[in-house]
Design an enzyme around this catalytic site. Structure first.
Site, PDB file in Angstrom:
ATOM      1  N   ALA A  12       2.996  31.994  -4.647  1.00  0.00           N
ATOM      2  CA  ALA A  12       1.634  32.151  -3.841  1.00  0.00           C
ATOM      3  C   ALA A  12       0.855  33.313  -4.301  1.00  0.00           C
ATOM      4  O   ALA A  12      -0.426  33.530  -4.101  1.00  0.00           O
ATOM      5  CB  ALA A  12       1.713  32.563  -2.389  1.00  0.00           C
ATOM      6  N   ARG A  59      -2.788  40.591 -12.994  1.00  0.00           N
ATOM      7  CA  ARG A  59      -2.510  40.875 -14.177  1.00  0.00           C
ATOM      8  C   ARG A  59      -2.759  40.034 -15.334  1.00  0.00           C
ATOM      9  O   ARG A  59      -3.105  40.461 -16.597  1.00  0.00           O
ATOM     10  CB  ARG A  59      -0.924  41.654 -14.348  1.00  0.00           C
ATOM     11  CG  ARG A  59      -0.758  42.926 -13.849  1.00  0.00           C
ATOM     12  CD  ARG A  59       0.767  43.292 -13.475  1.00  0.00           C
ATOM     13  NE  ARG A  59       1.105  42.644 -12.453  1.00  0.00           N
ATOM     14  CZ  ARG A  59       2.538  42.828 -12.003  1.00  0.00           C
ATOM     15  NH1 ARG A  59       3.324  43.498 -12.779  1.00  0.00           N
ATOM     16  NH2 ARG A  59       2.900  42.018 -10.957  1.00  0.00           N
ATOM     17  N   GLY A  65       3.616  39.916   0.004  1.00  0.00           N
ATOM     18  CA  GLY A  65       4.878  40.464  -0.342  1.00  0.00           C
ATOM     19  C   GLY A  65       5.773  39.272  -0.462  1.00  0.00           C
ATOM     20  O   GLY A  65       5.546  38.284   0.349  1.00  0.00           O
ATOM     21  N   THR A  66       6.848  39.320  -1.198  1.00  0.00           N
ATOM     22  CA  THR A  66       7.880  38.311  -1.254  1.00  0.00           C
ATOM     23  C   THR A  66       8.511  38.143  -0.105  1.00  0.00           C
ATOM     24  O   THR A  66       9.146  36.767   0.260  1.00  0.00           O
ATOM     25  CB  THR A  66       8.725  38.446  -2.576  1.00  0.00           C
ATOM     26  OG1 THR A  66       9.303  39.772  -2.381  1.00  0.00           O
ATOM     27  CG2 THR A  66       8.067  38.285  -3.870  1.00  0.00           C
ATOM     28  N   GLY A  88      12.526  45.469 -10.576  1.00  0.00           N
ATOM     29  CA  GLY A  88      13.252  45.922  -9.551  1.00  0.00           C
ATOM     30  C   GLY A  88      14.643  46.312 -10.186  1.00  0.00           C
ATOM     31  O   GLY A  88      15.349  45.314 -10.951  1.00  0.00           O
ATOM     32  N   ARG A 100      -1.100  14.402 -31.252  1.00  0.00           N
ATOM     33  CA  ARG A 100      -1.815  14.736 -29.804  1.00  0.00           C
ATOM     34  C   ARG A 100      -1.214  13.869 -28.722  1.00  0.00           C
ATOM     35  O   ARG A 100      -0.687  12.935 -29.161  1.00  0.00           O
ATOM     36  CB  ARG A 100      -3.555  14.756 -30.079  1.00  0.00           C
ATOM     37  CG  ARG A 100      -3.990  15.882 -30.871  1.00  0.00           C
ATOM     38  CD  ARG A 100      -5.115  15.739 -31.093  1.00  0.00           C
ATOM     39  NE  ARG A 100      -5.931  15.439 -29.764  1.00  0.00           N
ATOM     40  CZ  ARG A 100      -7.207  14.805 -29.907  1.00  0.00           C
ATOM     41  NH1 ARG A 100      -7.786  14.680 -30.972  1.00  0.00           N
ATOM     42  NH2 ARG A 100      -7.739  14.565 -28.825  1.00  0.00           N
ATOM     43  N   ASN A 135     -13.595   6.281 -33.460  1.00  0.00           N
ATOM     44  CA  ASN A 135     -13.019   5.886 -32.312  1.00  0.00           C
ATOM     45  C   ASN A 135     -14.255   6.117 -31.042  1.00  0.00           C
ATOM     46  O   ASN A 135     -14.124   5.477 -29.938  1.00  0.00           O
ATOM     47  CB  ASN A 135     -11.850   6.292 -31.564  1.00  0.00           C
ATOM     48  CG  ASN A 135     -11.677   7.937 -31.665  1.00  0.00           C
ATOM     49  OD1 ASN A 135     -12.640   8.575 -32.359  1.00  0.00           O
ATOM     50  ND2 ASN A 135     -10.842   8.338 -30.673  1.00  0.00           N
ATOM     51  N   ALA A 150     -11.961   1.307 -50.996  1.00  0.00           N
ATOM     52  CA  ALA A 150     -12.113   2.783 -50.743  1.00  0.00           C
ATOM     53  C   ALA A 150     -13.744   3.013 -50.405  1.00  0.00           C
ATOM     54  O   ALA A 150     -14.402   2.403 -50.999  1.00  0.00           O
ATOM     55  CB  ALA A 150     -11.975   3.604 -52.225  1.00  0.00           C
TER      56      ALA A 150
HETATM   57  C1  UD1 Z   1       9.695  40.798  -8.189  1.00  0.00           C
HETATM   58  C2  UD1 Z   1      10.667  41.371  -7.580  1.00  0.00           C
HETATM   59  C3  UD1 Z   1      11.549  42.214  -8.545  1.00  0.00           C
HETATM   60  C4  UD1 Z   1      11.903  41.624  -9.569  1.00  0.00           C
HETATM   61  C5  UD1 Z   1      10.877  40.680 -10.455  1.00  0.00           C
HETATM   62  C6  UD1 Z   1      11.238  39.755 -11.250  1.00  0.00           C
HETATM   63  C7  UD1 Z   1      10.060  41.799  -5.331  1.00  0.00           C
HETATM   64  C8  UD1 Z   1       9.458  42.770  -4.256  1.00  0.00           C
HETATM   65  N1  UD1 Z   1      10.251  42.079  -6.598  1.00  0.00           N
HETATM   66  O1  UD1 Z   1       8.737  41.608  -8.668  1.00  0.00           O
HETATM   67  O2  UD1 Z   1      12.557  43.030  -7.939  1.00  0.00           O
HETATM   68  O3  UD1 Z   1      12.346  42.256 -10.579  1.00  0.00           O
HETATM   69  O4  UD1 Z   1      10.095  39.870  -9.344  1.00  0.00           O
HETATM   70  O5  UD1 Z   1      10.401  39.004 -12.204  1.00  0.00           O
HETATM   71  O6  UD1 Z   1      10.261  40.575  -4.869  1.00  0.00           O
HETATM   72  N2  UD1 Z   1       4.651  35.962  -4.309  1.00  0.00           N
HETATM   73  C9  UD1 Z   1       4.369  35.116  -3.203  1.00  0.00           C
HETATM   74  N3  UD1 Z   1       3.746  35.578  -2.266  1.00  0.00           N
HETATM   75  C10 UD1 Z   1       3.672  37.202  -2.190  1.00  0.00           C
HETATM   76  C11 UD1 Z   1       4.019  37.806  -3.150  1.00  0.00           C
HETATM   77  C12 UD1 Z   1       4.552  37.306  -4.305  1.00  0.00           C
HETATM   78  O7  UD1 Z   1       4.473  33.861  -3.219  1.00  0.00           O
HETATM   79  O8  UD1 Z   1       2.888  37.655  -0.994  1.00  0.00           O
HETATM   80  C13 UD1 Z   1       5.207  35.186  -5.264  1.00  0.00           C
HETATM   81  C14 UD1 Z   1       4.450  35.341  -6.861  1.00  0.00           C
HETATM   82  O9  UD1 Z   1       3.417  34.304  -6.773  1.00  0.00           O
HETATM   83  C15 UD1 Z   1       5.472  35.414  -7.879  1.00  0.00           C
HETATM   84  C16 UD1 Z   1       6.587  35.966  -7.174  1.00  0.00           C
HETATM   85  O10 UD1 Z   1       6.570  35.693  -5.638  1.00  0.00           O
HETATM   86  O11 UD1 Z   1       5.841  33.903  -8.289  1.00  0.00           O
HETATM   87  C17 UD1 Z   1       7.011  37.371  -7.579  1.00  0.00           C
HETATM   88  O12 UD1 Z   1       5.994  38.042  -7.246  1.00  0.00           O
HETATM   89  P1  UD1 Z   1       5.527  39.341  -8.053  1.00  0.00           P
HETATM   90  O13 UD1 Z   1       4.275  40.100  -7.564  1.00  0.00           O
HETATM   91  O14 UD1 Z   1       5.251  38.642  -9.418  1.00  0.00           O
HETATM   92  O15 UD1 Z   1       6.806  40.125  -8.202  1.00  0.00           O
HETATM   93  P2  UD1 Z   1       7.142  41.350  -9.197  1.00  0.00           P
HETATM   94  O16 UD1 Z   1       6.473  42.606  -9.037  1.00  0.00           O
HETATM   95  O17 UD1 Z   1       7.406  40.647 -10.578  1.00  0.00           O
END
Ligand code: UD1
Ligand code: CA
Length: 409
Positions: free
Chosen positions: A11, A16, A80-81, A142, A302, A355, A392
């Site tokens: 999500a 970056r 966050g995750t 992490g 292609r 084409n 040709a």
């Molecule tokens: C995360 C891990 C980190 C790990 C790294 C590996 C956490 C807090 N950290 O960090 O420990 O080393 O991945 O690549 O989990 N996402 C959501 N919703 C959110 C936030 C993120 O779906 O609210 C998704 C992102 O789209 C992505 C994934 O979760 O696909 C990881 O998020 P990202 O922000 O890339 O985490 P990292 O900082 O890379």
């Protein structure tokens, strides 16, 4: 055997990457990153897959509209995750099995590693199992914190690490397997008390340990598989690694790649035994090449190119949406687009199919054993019967075979 589900986190807004496109749709060797993660889940037999989407959700869902067994879960706030995982609760609250969690930005994940993760989790009867990697440069990931006996104590995000913790080289590639019930109990406990003020899934792991459950790790992730793609530079590195894998597999299946570093082959391409790919060849999209062909140097194939066997495409030959039967030769400086080329046809240097008439893309059909002289322009729609000899420099606008009706936009 425990029933298994997977949650794929996809999500996030990728600040970056500096992009309008959802991160997981960025391509690695011709396929979006998310496609590889889905493949890995399926390869280990997981068919209940939840993908958390937010930024550009409709684009992602549209792209994967045909994909099976996916439940799309919306996460609007993206805090966050752990918050993302929480969004799956309504679907998984009564699920008694194990839940794997992967990130959509980790396209290099391999099914073999997930199999090791599952094996370790079962053997240890753990509440949570992490697959970890050891990296020379762990920056950005992490860190895995262990006590002096090697037991897992938790995961600390790069931005929250102390100086000592930053020196730890064992990292979290975000490959996890959880007891589903324990996972959701722990995720509910997570607070956003960190530098980024986000709900971290990694903190759920600490909660599981704190409540006395068993958490183990297996260092099964190879360094070249650990990468999470957060930037365009990392996307290019991931593509290079994937390209190596694609070429290795082709070589294992009997394809000669003369200069792997200077060859680019799409993940969807299929190439037959004893075909030789000469340097500076670029194969893009779903391309099928049969046995004992010779492609390149400097060939550009292609989408929709289908070559049977013993076809030779030489220097600066571009082919698109065309099929060629056995023994065709197009050795120098040609464009063959939207054409069906019969057996043993020889196309001379600099000959092309015209084409596109400015409105429509039209097809060219060339029968068996035709000879097309150098510098010919075959103006489509066009049909040439078997054995036609084109001089040709000719500009061919008249059919000598039945009119072709096929037209494409
Ligand atoms: C995360 C891990 C980190 C790990 C790294 C590996 C956490 C807090 N950290 O960090 O420990 O080393 O991945 O690549 O989990 N996402 C959501 N919703 C959110 C936030 C993120 O779906 O609210 C998704 C992102 O789209 C992505 C994934 O979760 O696909 C990881 O998020 P990202 O922000 O890339 O985490 P990292 O900082 O890379
Ligand atoms: Ca990431």
């Amino acid at each position: 055997m425990a029933e298994r589900a997977a949650i794929i986190l996809a999500a996030g807004v990728s600040s970056r990457m500096n992009t309008q496109l959802p991160k997981v749709l960025h391509e690695v060797c011709g396929r979006p990153m998310l496609a590889y993660v889905l493949d890995a889940c399926r390869e280990v037999g997981i068919t209940k897959i939840f993908v958390v989407v937010g930024f550009g959700a409709d684009q992602v869902e549209r792209y994967f509209a045909e994909a099976k067994n996916i439940t799309w879960v919306q996460q609007q706030e993206r805090s966050g995750t752990a918050h993302a995982v929480m969004r799956c609760k309504e679907h998984l609250k009564d699920f008694k099995g194990e839940t794997m969690i992967l990130c959509g930005d980790g396209p290099l994940v391999r099914a073999e590693t997930l199999t090791t993760l599952i094996g370790k989790h079962q053997m240890e009867q753990a509440a949570a199992t992490l697959a970890t990697a050891v990296l020379e440069d762990p920056t950005g990931y992490g860190r895995i914190i262990r006590d002096r006996y090697g037991n897992i104590q938790g995961i600390v995000e790069d931005t929250d690490c102390t100086r000592e913790q930053l020196a730890i080289t064992e990292i979290n590639p975000s490959y996890y397997l959880f007891n589903n019930r324990i996972l959701f109990e722990a995720v509910e406990q997570v607070k956003p008390d960190n530098v980024k003020k986000e709900y971290y899934l990694t903190d759920a792991v600490s909660h599981i340990i704190a409540t006395g459950h068993k958490v183990v790790a297996v260092t099964a992730v190879q360094p070249e598989e650990a990468m999470g793609v957060n930037s365009r530079a990392q996307l290019s590195v991931a593509s290079k690694i994937m390209q190596k894998r694609i070429q290795q597999e082709l070589m294992d299946h009997g394809v000669t790649i003369v200069d792997p570093d200077n060859t680019w082959i799409d993940a969807r391409a299929k190439i037959g035994q004893d075909t030789v790919i000469e340097p500076f060849t670029y194969i893009h999209g779903e391309v099928k090449i049969g046995r004992a062909c010779r492609i390149g140097p400097f060939a550009y194939l292609r989408p929709g190119t289908i070559l049977e066997s013993d076809v030779v495409l030489g220097v600066f030959t571009e082919v698109k949406n065309s099929s060629m039967a056995d023994g065709v030769r197009v050795r120098h400086h040609s464009f063959i687009g939207d054409a069906t080329v019969g057996k043993n046809v020889n196309v001379g240097a600099g000959s092309i199919t015209a084409n596109y008439d400015g409105h429509n893309v039209n097809r060219t059909q060339i029968g068996d054993n035709c000879y097309i002289g150098s510098g010919a322009v075959l103006v489509a729609p066009l049909a040439l019967k078997d054995g036609t000899h084109v001089n040709a420099g000719a500009v061919v606008t008249q059919n000598n075979a039945e009119q072709l009706q096929q037209k494409e936009k």
